[in-house]
Design a protein around this motif. Sequence first.
Motif, PDB file in Angstrom:
ATOM      1  N   SER A  59       0.721  -1.212   0.012  1.00  0.00           N
ATOM      2  CA  SER A  59      -0.037  -0.086   0.089  1.00  0.00           C
ATOM      3  C   SER A  59       0.923   1.127  -0.050  1.00  0.00           C
ATOM      4  N   LEU A  60       2.225   0.929  -0.025  1.00  0.00           N
ATOM      5  CA  LEU A  60       3.260   2.095  -0.044  1.00  0.00           C
ATOM      6  C   LEU A  60       3.895   2.447  -1.223  1.00  0.00           C
ATOM      7  N   ASP A  61       3.626   3.513  -1.861  1.00  0.00           N
ATOM      8  CA  ASP A  61       4.191   3.702  -3.092  1.00  0.00           C
ATOM      9  C   ASP A  61       5.280   4.770  -2.922  1.00  0.00           C
ATOM     10  N   LEU A  62       6.547   4.643  -3.212  1.00  0.00           N
ATOM     11  CA  LEU A  62       7.633   5.447  -3.134  1.00  0.00           C
ATOM     12  C   LEU A  62       7.947   6.486  -4.363  1.00  0.00           C
ATOM     13  N   PHE A  63       8.266   7.753  -4.039  1.00  0.00           N
ATOM     14  CA  PHE A  63       8.428   8.688  -4.981  1.00  0.00           C
ATOM     15  C   PHE A  63       9.538   9.741  -4.491  1.00  0.00           C
ATOM     16  N   LYS A  64       9.932  10.505  -5.451  1.00  0.00           N
ATOM     17  CA  LYS A  64      10.910  11.427  -5.263  1.00  0.00           C
ATOM     18  C   LYS A  64      12.391  10.679  -5.162  1.00  0.00           C
ATOM     19  N   LYS A  65      12.788   9.815  -5.868  1.00  0.00           N
ATOM     20  CA  LYS A  65      14.144   9.192  -5.799  1.00  0.00           C
ATOM     21  C   LYS A  65      13.981   8.324  -4.501  1.00  0.00           C
ATOM     22  N   ASP A  66      12.828   7.817  -4.114  1.00  0.00           N
ATOM     23  CA  ASP A  66      12.842   6.820  -3.002  1.00  0.00           C
ATOM     24  C   ASP A  66      13.227   7.506  -1.568  1.00  0.00           C
ATOM     25  N   THR A  67      13.052   9.056  -1.557  1.00  0.00           N
ATOM     26  CA  THR A  67      12.977   9.481  -0.405  1.00  0.00           C
ATOM     27  C   THR A  67      11.623  10.107   0.394  1.00  0.00           C
ATOM     28  N   GLY A  68      10.537   9.769  -0.380  1.00  0.00           N
ATOM     29  CA  GLY A  68       9.197  10.169   0.029  1.00  0.00           C
ATOM     30  C   GLY A  68       8.236   8.721  -0.307  1.00  0.00           C
ATOM     31  N   VAL A  69       7.413   8.669   0.436  1.00  0.00           N
ATOM     32  CA  VAL A  69       6.266   7.543   0.443  1.00  0.00           C
ATOM     33  C   VAL A  69       4.917   8.188   0.890  1.00  0.00           C
ATOM     34  N   ILE A  70       3.891   7.528  -0.187  1.00  0.00           N
ATOM     35  CA  ILE A  70       2.770   7.965  -0.280  1.00  0.00           C
ATOM     36  C   ILE A  70       1.786   6.618   0.100  1.00  0.00           C
ATOM     37  N   TYR A  71       0.731   6.899   1.031  1.00  0.00           N
ATOM     38  CA  TYR A  71      -0.356   5.633   1.374  1.00  0.00           C
ATOM     39  C   TYR A  71      -1.293   5.799   0.276  1.00  0.00           C
ATOM     40  N   ARG A  72      -1.569   4.529  -0.282  1.00  0.00           N
ATOM     41  CA  ARG A  72      -2.671   4.234  -1.458  1.00  0.00           C
ATOM     42  C   ARG A  72      -3.582   3.043  -0.836  1.00  0.00           C
ATOM     43  N   MET A  73      -4.845   3.381  -0.375  1.00  0.00           N
ATOM     44  CA  MET A  73      -5.617   2.409   0.052  1.00  0.00           C
ATOM     45  C   MET A  73      -5.666   1.328  -0.774  1.00  0.00           C
ATOM     46  N   VAL A  94       7.767   0.784   6.030  1.00  0.00           N
ATOM     47  CA  VAL A  94       8.855   0.708   5.150  1.00  0.00           C
ATOM     48  C   VAL A  94      10.314   1.063   5.913  1.00  0.00           C
ATOM     49  N   PHE A  95      11.272   0.614   5.536  1.00  0.00           N
ATOM     50  CA  PHE A  95      12.508   0.813   6.124  1.00  0.00           C
ATOM     51  C   PHE A  95      13.431   1.784   5.400  1.00  0.00           C
ATOM     52  N   GLY A  96      14.245   2.426   6.077  1.00  0.00           N
ATOM     53  CA  GLY A  96      15.469   3.187   5.313  1.00  0.00           C
ATOM     54  C   GLY A  96      16.480   1.970   4.690  1.00  0.00           C
ATOM     55  N   ASP A  97      17.377   2.432   3.831  1.00  0.00           N
ATOM     56  CA  ASP A  97      18.139   1.370   3.279  1.00  0.00           C
ATOM     57  C   ASP A  97      19.724   1.382   4.055  1.00  0.00           C
ATOM     58  N   PHE A 205       9.502   3.732   9.090  1.00  0.00           N
ATOM     59  CA  PHE A 205       8.074   4.565   8.949  1.00  0.00           C
ATOM     60  C   PHE A 205       6.966   3.668   8.705  1.00  0.00           C
ATOM     61  N   GLY A 206       5.814   4.030   9.470  1.00  0.00           N
ATOM     62  CA  GLY A 206       4.632   3.446   9.201  1.00  0.00           C
ATOM     63  C   GLY A 206       3.710   4.668   8.753  1.00  0.00           C
ATOM     64  N   LEU A 207       2.825   4.493   7.822  1.00  0.00           N
ATOM     65  CA  LEU A 207       1.865   5.361   7.455  1.00  0.00           C
ATOM     66  C   LEU A 207       0.547   4.771   6.748  1.00  0.00           C
ATOM     67  N   TRP A 208      -0.399   5.406   7.107  1.00  0.00           N
ATOM     68  CA  TRP A 208      -1.851   4.871   6.841  1.00  0.00           C
ATOM     69  C   TRP A 208      -2.624   5.906   6.360  1.00  0.00           C
ATOM     70  N   ASP A 209      -2.184   7.136   6.071  1.00  0.00           N
ATOM     71  CA  ASP A 209      -3.025   7.897   5.118  1.00  0.00           C
ATOM     72  C   ASP A 209      -2.020   9.173   4.863  1.00  0.00           C
ATOM     73  N   GLY A 210      -2.069   9.666   3.499  1.00  0.00           N
ATOM     74  CA  GLY A 210      -1.403  11.133   3.182  1.00  0.00           C
ATOM     75  C   GLY A 210       0.028  10.473   2.860  1.00  0.00           C
ATOM     76  N   GLU A 211       1.004  11.277   3.080  1.00  0.00           N
ATOM     77  CA  GLU A 211       2.627  11.080   2.517  1.00  0.00           C
ATOM     78  C   GLU A 211       3.582  11.479   3.475  1.00  0.00           C
ATOM     79  N   LEU A 212       4.608  11.019   3.448  1.00  0.00           N
ATOM     80  CA  LEU A 212       6.027  11.379   4.173  1.00  0.00           C
ATOM     81  C   LEU A 212       7.080  11.624   3.426  1.00  0.00           C
ATOM     82  N   LEU A 213       7.989  12.804   3.571  1.00  0.00           N
ATOM     83  CA  LEU A 213       8.915  13.244   2.718  1.00  0.00           C
ATOM     84  C   LEU A 213      10.234  13.162   3.677  1.00  0.00           C
TER      85      LEU A 213
END
Length: 225
Positions: A59-73, A94-97, A205-213
Amino acid sequence: MAMPVSAARLCLCLAGRTATSLAAGPRRAVSLPARRCYISTSTGNHLQFRLDERTAHSSLDLFKKDTGVIYRMLGLDPSHLQDNPNRFRDWAVVFGDEKIGSGRHYWEVTVKKSQEFRLGVAEALMSREDCVGTNSSSWVFGYAQRKWFAMTSNKIVPVTLVGKPDRVGILLDYDAGLLGLVDVEHHTIIHTIRVQFKAPLCPAFGLWDGELLTHSGLEEPEGLK
């Protein structure tokens, strides 16, 4: 739109399960390989990391060269993902690398349109059948029901914080056994978790709506203790 969670749901971390995972049949036990899949052990004070797609829940989609994550239901169909024992199957985590085995490190996280998330660290080989904060291998600061909390081993400690800032900092002092939630505007530590770390850690990181950068490779603000 994500549904609000109840206190019981929060304590049991059921927020991390997607509708797909709840409906699934009995889970197959997966053993993590002895070989660690993370890039390197960071010992400096300017930790630079990206999010590791190999660990990301469907349910987590990475973006901005894998520095951000967005939740998609709806997310991705788990059957279409590469079979990887490092991936979280039941929890939106998701974990950092990068692995951290020593030193003092600082990074920041911008929160957008999220009312439920968790930020912190976890042992690199933490069980992928658990959610961050529910076991003794992860330590997080979370936000849900318009309240902040610190969490480990499924124990929740309220954190007094007015409002929900758009950006917060995470301070990790591995050797001193300190994890701090930082007010980036006033350069102060809002709350600390004290623990004796015994294994390499990853940003978690745990995410259940919105996005994190995420913002890594930063200088630690002056004045933090």
